[in-house]
Design a protein around this motif. Structure first.
Motif, PDB file in Angstrom:
ATOM      1  N   GLY A  54       0.820  -1.203   0.000  1.00 58.71           N
ATOM      2  CA  GLY A  54       0.000   0.000   0.000  1.00 58.71           C
ATOM      3  C   GLY A  54       0.851   1.250   0.000  1.00 58.71           C
ATOM      4  N   THR A  56       2.499   4.847   1.987  1.00 58.70           N
ATOM      5  CA  THR A  56       3.183   5.202   3.237  1.00 58.70           C
ATOM      6  C   THR A  56       3.487   6.695   3.279  1.00 58.70           C
ATOM      7  OG1 THR A  56       4.196   3.026   3.590  1.00 58.70           O
ATOM      8  CG2 THR A  56       5.335   4.905   4.545  1.00 58.70           C
ATOM      9  N   GLY A 161      -0.770  -1.858  14.664  1.00 60.98           N
ATOM     10  CA  GLY A 161      -1.676  -1.779  13.533  1.00 60.98           C
ATOM     11  C   GLY A 161      -2.947  -2.571  13.752  1.00 60.98           C
ATOM     12  N   GLU A 163      -6.005  -4.854  11.224  1.00 66.12           N
ATOM     13  CA  GLU A 163      -6.377  -5.377   9.906  1.00 66.12           C
ATOM     14  C   GLU A 163      -7.787  -5.943   9.950  1.00 66.12           C
ATOM     15  OE1 GLU A 163      -5.039  -8.643   6.498  1.00 66.12           O
ATOM     16  OE2 GLU A 163      -3.634  -8.072   8.093  1.00 66.12           O
ATOM     17  N   VAL A 179      -7.809  -5.431   4.626  1.00 64.48           N
ATOM     18  CA  VAL A 179      -7.240  -4.078   4.560  1.00 64.48           C
ATOM     19  C   VAL A 179      -6.597  -3.773   5.913  1.00 64.48           C
ATOM     20  CG1 VAL A 179      -8.801  -3.207   2.787  1.00 64.48           C
ATOM     21  CG2 VAL A 179      -9.488  -3.081   5.183  1.00 64.48           C
ATOM     22  N   TYR A 180      -5.506  -3.007   5.903  1.00 65.88           N
ATOM     23  CA  TYR A 180      -4.795  -2.724   7.144  1.00 65.88           C
ATOM     24  C   TYR A 180      -4.384  -1.250   7.227  1.00 65.88           C
ATOM     25  CZ  TYR A 180      -0.565  -3.016   4.242  1.00 65.88           C
ATOM     26  OH  TYR A 180       0.389  -2.822   3.275  1.00 65.88           O
ATOM     27  N   ALA A 181      -4.167  -0.804   8.456  1.00 76.00           N
ATOM     28  CA  ALA A 181      -3.640   0.530   8.731  1.00 76.00           C
ATOM     29  C   ALA A 181      -2.742   0.424   9.945  1.00 76.00           C
ATOM     30  CB  ALA A 181      -4.768   1.526   8.995  1.00 76.00           C
ATOM     31  N   GLU A 182      -1.624   1.194   9.963  1.00 73.32           N
ATOM     32  CA  GLU A 182      -0.674   1.037  11.061  1.00 73.32           C
ATOM     33  C   GLU A 182       0.224   2.264  11.228  1.00 73.32           C
ATOM     34  OE1 GLU A 182       1.297  -2.481   9.570  1.00 73.32           O
ATOM     35  OE2 GLU A 182       2.960  -1.280   8.812  1.00 73.32           O
ATOM     36  N   TYR A 183       0.795   2.328  12.416  1.00 69.79           N
ATOM     37  CA  TYR A 183       1.843   3.301  12.734  1.00 69.79           C
ATOM     38  C   TYR A 183       3.095   2.522  13.091  1.00 69.79           C
ATOM     39  CZ  TYR A 183       4.772   6.331  15.556  1.00 69.79           C
ATOM     40  OH  TYR A 183       5.848   7.012  16.073  1.00 69.79           O
ATOM     41  N   VAL A 200       3.328   6.228   8.856  1.00 71.23           N
ATOM     42  CA  VAL A 200       1.928   5.804   8.826  1.00 71.23           C
ATOM     43  C   VAL A 200       1.688   5.109   7.485  1.00 71.23           C
ATOM     44  CG1 VAL A 200      -0.479   6.525   8.886  1.00 71.23           C
ATOM     45  CG2 VAL A 200       1.210   7.690  10.320  1.00 71.23           C
ATOM     46  N   SER A 201       1.147   3.911   7.534  1.00 71.14           N
ATOM     47  CA  SER A 201       0.965   3.106   6.316  1.00 71.14           C
ATOM     48  C   SER A 201      -0.432   2.516   6.271  1.00 71.14           C
ATOM     49  CB  SER A 201       1.991   1.968   6.247  1.00 71.14           C
ATOM     50  OG  SER A 201       3.306   2.446   6.250  1.00 71.14           O
ATOM     51  N   GLY A 202      -0.878   2.209   5.085  1.00 69.17           N
ATOM     52  CA  GLY A 202      -2.152   1.520   4.871  1.00 69.17           C
ATOM     53  C   GLY A 202      -2.100   0.765   3.562  1.00 69.17           C
TER      54      GLY A 202
END
Length: 208
Positions: A54, A56, A161, A163, A179-183, A200-202
């Motif tokens: 994804g 970043t 994160g 998911e 789907v995922y989101a994280e720091y 920060v990523s997704g």
């Protein structure tokens, strides 16, 4: 007269035999064989493998004890950057509670000459909040290349994160898309150069 008498007796016996035959049930036919329904193939269990990728956003901060000449030609003891790019990851879930993951981050867009690259391997503890939603932690070791500082650093990396998996099953196994989101903080260095990177990523992931 005797011939007529014996003839009547024979006719009566023959008639009785014919009528008795009408009441005898015919022998039953053997049942026709019914073909068995072929068994449906069993569903393959999830392998535990997954891949994902994804976008970043990375913010880097550097404060040094002495002035440093950066790659853009400036000299200062402070520097910061904001860049954008991509993240890639691949991993294996040993169970619904723990896995291992390798990842790569590259941010070539944004502030000129301040690209960030990161390679890392992480232990990934995780927990299902509900059937389809996992939260997870990341703790590992990585190498981060800071184009701004014309250098690379190795050290501890961590992150947090969540998911959401569209096809997750109630027993904790999963396959299909998510789907995922994280720091994450792929680099933090203290000493003559205090460096922090906040990322920060997704993205999307597919579980096999």
């Amino acid at each position: 007269m005797k011939k007529v008498f014996f003839s009547l007796i024979a006719a009566t016996a023959l008639s009785s035999t014919l009528f008795a035959g009408k009441n005898v049930a015919p022998a039953p036919l053997p049942p026709l064989p019914v073909p068995e329904k072929p068994a449906e193939p069993a569903a393959l269990p999830p392998l535990g493998l997954y891949i994902g990728g994804g976008l970043t956003y990375a913010k880097g901060e550097c404060q040094c004890n002495t002035n440093v000449r950066f790659s853009d030609g400036t000299t200062s003891n402070k520097n910061s950057s904001k860049t954008y790019g991509v993240n890639l990851r691949a991993g294996y879930d040993f169970s619904q509670y723990v896995g291992v993951e390798g990842r790569y981050i590259y941010t070539p867009w944004g502030d000129k000459d301040k690209t960030l690259k990161h390679y890392g391997i992480y232990l990934k503890p995780m927990y299902s909040v509900v059937d389809n939603l996992d939260v997870y932690g990341l703790i590992g070791y990585g190498k981060t290349e800071c184009e701004t500082l014309n250098n690379s650093y190795k050290g501890l990396a961590w992150g947090l994160g969540a998911e959401y998996q569209f096809d997750k099953k109630k027993d904790g196994t999963s396959n299909g898309w998510g789907v995922y989101a994280e720091y994450s903080r792929p680099l933090k260095k203290s000493g003559a150069k205090n460096i922090k990177t906040n990322v920060v990523s997704g993205g999307v992931a597919y579980h096999f």
